[in-house]
Scaffold this motif. Structure first.
Motif: not given
Lengths: 228, 388
Positions: B287, B385-386, B289-290, B381-382, B293-300
């Motif tokens: 998981r 995801l990126v 990528h998940e 996150p980078s 994603l969570l980190r990109a959405l601001g999850f610490s």
């Protein structure tokens, strides 16, 4: 200016060898702008977007967002910024397959132990309607088409009402017709006052943006083709 | 719907993986629960069984005596006066101590030197039911006495006196019948005759008098010293002697069983923890990528750590409940399989133990998931995801 990036340097690799991706890139994005970063493959456009959206810390340079120097902010402040001010859309939708479309849109609100409020749920429904997915709230990502999945991803990015939407090749994995639909959606989002910064390699989509920023070999080019 | 939604939905999404994790951990918890119950009860049972091979406390009257030997000849103890214990009062005192529930058998003895068929022989008056509790190894040709006028003859004594089952004999003018002859025991029992305590006391004209009392105490629940202290207080006129060697031997066996159970439990729980840890590790890798994603959405980082820890805690909670229930049931069944059913009370449901399982097992699961959860929290996150 909403975002001002100055002399951004970013390299990948380790002590054995460094591969520079950004070599002093500078740009400014105004509030309400629809800016499209274009460039050939490996030019550093995705790295620039990742740095602007705080997913990646630059090795050097300055990024000022609404008067705050982002490169000096601690990680938890950047987390807060990404959760409230910035929205992210990626080439792959990255929807959680075990959550419904509505729950995926609510994901940014699931950071806490307290439940989702009625307002947040109403906001999720509102953005799903905005992206044209009204009536598909309870569907799982696997039950949606590629274009619909990307729309859910855009709705997820919009649900916390961000000031800036960063989109990295949002049409990259879609067919032309669906890609045009997504571009229309991003234009509509921008028309509602959200600043959009998008990366694409497709000239047609780039032409649909209000402003085109060209990057080459890690540097942003001026309209006459010189390094800024 | 909050952060807990993510681990709960993810567990529900992969029912087989979740079921395997819960079952593995629950099996570990069940084994530990069953072993904990069985080890303590088996210890007690073992001790109760070992009690059948002799007493561990001797109660004798206080007396002054001299041990006389001269020129290599052992002349035995010379008592200035012979004292007796009062049978009724002494037995009541022994049965009335604070740790009375730890007393397995109380066997009073009255000793008489008599002449049978012209030969001097020791006759021991015993309470046969109590005596047989501490000497379950007794076997006899014929049968054990079940009437006051019956005698059980030791193997050597029977040979010397020419006694066999059914034969009659006189002791101090009172007629007895030999009900059985003991098979050789290799001990003192071979050389004497055993008669009913009351009948022998009456024949000797000493009703209610006993020379000494053998006590068999179960020491799994308390130290032998506690019991002897209580006996000394209850019987101020008596000398209480603990047969330390016997006690130590028994306790060693009991402790061995308990240590073995603890060791096996630790191994089982460690194995279950490793399984949980590996499973969460694999989930983190799957998981990635998940997480990005969570980190990109601001999850610490802390929130991402919480997502994976909560997943392990949920598994632990379920495994704790299922494992405890399974352990309680299994201990009953195992007791039956080990033929301990009659000695071991069925494992009772204990709300305190359940609470311990519901708190301890999730904590252990969270601990097992600590390294992978930390790994998840460190994902950038980078990187996830990126496509750079």
């Amino acid at each position: 200016m909403l975002i001002t990036a100055t002399d951004i340097v970013k390299s990948y690799g380790n002590d054995a060898g460094q591969s520079p991706a950004l070599r002093g890139a500078s740009l400014a994005i105004a509030e309400g702008e629809f800016a499209c970063i274009v460039g050939r493959s490996g030019s550093g456009k995705s790295t620039l977007l990742a740095v602007l959206s705080t997913l990646l810390r630059p090795d050097a340079g300055s990024i000022v967002y609404r008067g705050a120097e982002l490169t000096r902010l601690p990680g938890r402040d950047l987390d807060r910024l990404r959760s409230s001010e910035f929205g992210m859309v990626f080439q792959m939708h990255h929807l959680l397959p075990y959550l419904t479309a509505e729950e995926n849109v609510l994901l940014p609100f699931m950071r806490g132990f307290s439940g989702i409020t009625a307002e947040q749920r109403a906001r999720a429904r509102e953005v799903l309607t905005q992206v044209g997915l009204s009536g598909k709230e309870e569907r799982l990502p696997g039950q949606l088409s590629g274009g619909e999945q990307q729309r859910v991803a855009i709705a997820r990015a919009l649900s916390p009402a961000p000031r800036v939407l960063f989109a990295d090749e949002p049409t990259g994995s879609l067919d032309k017709a669906t890609g045009r639909g997504i571009m229309g959606l991003l234009q509509a989002v921008n028309a509602r006052g959200v600043t959009v910064v998008m990366v694409t390699h497709d000239p047609e989509y780039a032409a649909m943006a209000g402003r085109r920023i060209t990057i080459d070999d890690g540097r942003v080019l001026t309209p006459d083709g010189r390094a800024a | 719907m909050g952060i807990l939604t993510i681990p709960l939905r993810n567990l529900r999404r992969k029912p087989l993986r979740t079921a395997v994790m819960v079952l593995v951990f629950a099996a570990g918890v069940a084994a530990v629960t069953a072993l904990a119950h069985l080890s303590s009860r088996v210890g007690e049972s073992l001790e109760a069984k070992m009690t059948a091979f002799g007493a561990n406390i001797l109660v004798t009257p206080k007396r002054e005596s001299l041990h006389v030997s001269y020129g290599g000849m052992q002349l035995g103890d010379v008592s200035y006066d012979v004292k007796y214990l009062d049978q009724t009062a002494s037995l009541a005192a022994v049965r009335g101590i604070h740790h009375k529930d730890r007393i397995a058998a109380v066997a009073p003895k009255f000793v008489l030197l008599a002449r049978v068929n012209g030969t001097a022989v020791g006759v021991i008056g015993v309470d046969f039911p109590q005596e047989r509790l501490i000497k379950s190894y007794w076997g006899a040709e014929g049968r054990m006495p079940d009437a006051p006028d019956e005698i059980l003859a030791g193997a050597s004594a029977a040979a010397a006196l020419g006694l066999s089952p059914g034969q009659r004999l006189d002791v101090e003018g009172r007629a007895f019948t030999v009900s059985g002859v003991l098979f050789p025991t290799g001990g003192d029992d071979d050389n004497v005759l055993f008669a009913d305590l009351s009948a022998l006391q009456a024949a000797a004209g000493k009703p209610g008098a006993v020379h000494f009392i053998e006590v068999s105490a179960l020491c799994a629940g308390c130290p032998i010293e506690d019991i002897t202290d209580q006996l000394e207080r209850a019987l101020p006129g008596a000398r209480i002697t603990a047969m330390q060697q016997v006690v130590k031997q028994r306790m060693m066996t009991v402790h061995f069983v308990q240590t073995l159970a603890v060791s096996v439990s630790v191994v089982i729980l460690l194995t279950a923890c490793v399984m949980i840890g590996l499973s969460v590790f694999s989930a983190v890798n799957e998981r990635i990528h998940e997480i990005g994603l969570l980190r990109a959405l601001g999850f610490s980082k802390g929130r991402v750590f919480a997502v994976f820890s909560l997943e392990a805690v949920c598994v632990g909670l379920l495994a704790g409940a299922v494992g405890y229930a399974g352990g309680v049931l299994a201990s009953g069944r195992l007791a039956g399989l080990l033929d301990l059913g009659s000695q071991i009370p069925a494992a009772a449901f204990d709300p305190l133990h359940l609470l311990l399982a519901l708190c301890g097992v999730p904590a252990l699961a969270a601990l097992a998931a600590l390294p992978p959860a930390l790994k998840a929290a460190r994902v950038e996150p980078s990187q996830a995801l990126v496509m750079l």
